[in-house]
Design an enzyme around this catalytic site. Structure first.
Site, mmCIF file in Angstrom:
data_model
loop_
_atom_site.group_PDB
_atom_site.id
_atom_site.type_symbol
_atom_site.label_atom_id
_atom_site.label_comp_id
_atom_site.label_asym_id
_atom_site.label_seq_id
_atom_site.Cartn_x
_atom_site.Cartn_y
_atom_site.Cartn_z
ATOM 1 C CG ASP A 177 -2.454 -8.355 0.564
ATOM 2 O OD1 ASP A 177 -2.175 -8.981 1.675
ATOM 3 O OD2 ASP A 177 -3.483 -8.315 1.026
ATOM 4 C CG HIS B 167 -2.298 -1.618 1.074
ATOM 5 N ND1 HIS B 167 -2.640 -1.056 0.300
ATOM 6 C CD2 HIS B 167 -2.266 -2.225 2.026
ATOM 7 C CE1 HIS B 167 -3.656 -2.133 0.389
ATOM 8 N NE2 HIS B 167 -3.266 -2.585 1.643
#
Length: 350
Positions: free
Chosen positions: A193, A156
């Site tokens: 993920d 992220h």
């Protein structure tokens, strides 16, 4: 007067002078870990659902099963400021001197009350060690055919912005080092993920050398619609997706990837937050499904003869560490990972 260096020249110079790449003896297994990865400070780490001792417990499980000699684990160097500047601008790194900024990135508001020197030592230093592990993993993958960093996968975080428990862009750093030091020009990111990897997607939005396959729950964080445009293979799955459906979609995605791009390195972001009952992933994948998932990705790389490095990324249940350890054991038993030295990880039965 000599002309000033271009940003690309400066980046190259930093990469070439870095100490994150170093020679590893053949007796070592390309499994990278440091006890410094683990985060512990007055119980504050428990304020986030992330298992901040997951990394150490993975290695403990492997050792207790008799498949890993801890002396054969490779300890990485900490990423220095010069290393981080390969991707991150000064402005972003300076922002991490603010405790409130780090608290927002970690999604743990009480961290804002801590002196920044403590945050640097107890939280950001472990992250910088994991960054060093991710960078080194590419070198080892090129040399040995595979590598696993028992940490990293901070997908992220982009060059300019952290978030979602990700303070440094280790995937972007790893790839830029590989471009320069390994003479690699085509990299595939396979991000499995549960959450969209918006950080590396932003960083490589205009870079044709990087092909991104991202399969994620489109109904949870980060809901980054802009960065979705930069995904080469965008596979959105809904909350509640079960194992059989998930693995079928993965098979189809890998088949497409095989036809679309010919990488020289695969960076596999193997988050275990797809596990059933994970509070943040909201998917329903069984432990056996994760083991099969990892096997499929490693088989994909092996079939094409491509070096692969794996990062453990997200996973918000205590059971994640056991699943990751079982998956690594399975990769060995299926001979998708081979022992490089004379000792280290023993062969295990299938």
């Amino acid at each position: 007067m000599a002309a000033s260096s271009s940003p690309e020249d400066l980046r190259r110079s930093r990469i070439l002078s870095s100490k994150l790449y170093f020679d590893v003896p053949p007796s070592k297994v390309p499994l990278i870990y440091s006890s410094d990865y683990n985060i512990s400070f007055l119980g504050m780490e428990k304020l986030h659902p992330f298992d901040s001792s997951k990394w150490g417990r993975i290695c403990q499980f492997l050792a207790s099963e008799g498949v890993l000699d801890k002396s054969c684990i490779i300890e990485p160097e900490e990423a220095s400021k010069e290393d981080l500047l390969v991707v991150h601008p000064d402005k972003y790194l300076d922002s991490l001197q603010s405790s409130s900024t780090v608290a927002k990135i970690l999604v743990v508001p009480p961290v804002a009350m801590l002196p920044n020197c403590i945050i640097q030592r107890k939280i950001l230093y472990p992250f910088r060690k994991q960054v060093g592990g991710s960078v080194l993993a590419a070198k080892l993958a090129k040399e040995r055919g595979w590598a696993i960093n028992v940490g990293g996968g901070f997908h992220h975080c982009s060059a300019d912005e952290g978030g979602g428990f990700c303070a440094y862009a280790d995937i972007s750093l790893c790839i830029h080092f590989a471009f320069v030091r390994l003479n690699i020009s085509r990299v595939m990111i396979i991000d499995l993920d549960a959450h969209q990897g918006n950080g590396h997607e932003v960083d490589f939005s205009n870079d044709k050398r990087v092909y991104i396959l991202d399969m994620y729950n489109s109904e949870v964080y980060p809901l980054d619609l802009v960065s979705r445009r930069y995904i080469n293979q965008n596979i959105e799955i809904p909350s509640g997706t079960i194992t059989d459906v998930y693995l079928k979609k993965l098979d189809e995605a890998l088949e497409v990837a095989k036809q679309k791009f010919d990488p020289e390195l695969v960076v596999y972001n193997a988050g275990t937050d797809i596990l059933d009952r994970d509070p943040l992933g909201c998917l329903k994948i069984s432990p056996e499904g994760i083991i099969k998932r990892d096997e499929k990705v490693f088989a994909f790389a092996r079939e094409k003869g491509i070096p692969i490095l794996m990062l453990t990324s997200g996973g918000y249940m205590k059971s994640s560490a056991r699943v990751i350890a079982d998956s690594i054991i399975n990769l060995f038993s299926k001979q998708l990972i081979h022992m490089s030295g004379t000792q280290g990880i023993a062969e295990t039965g299938s």
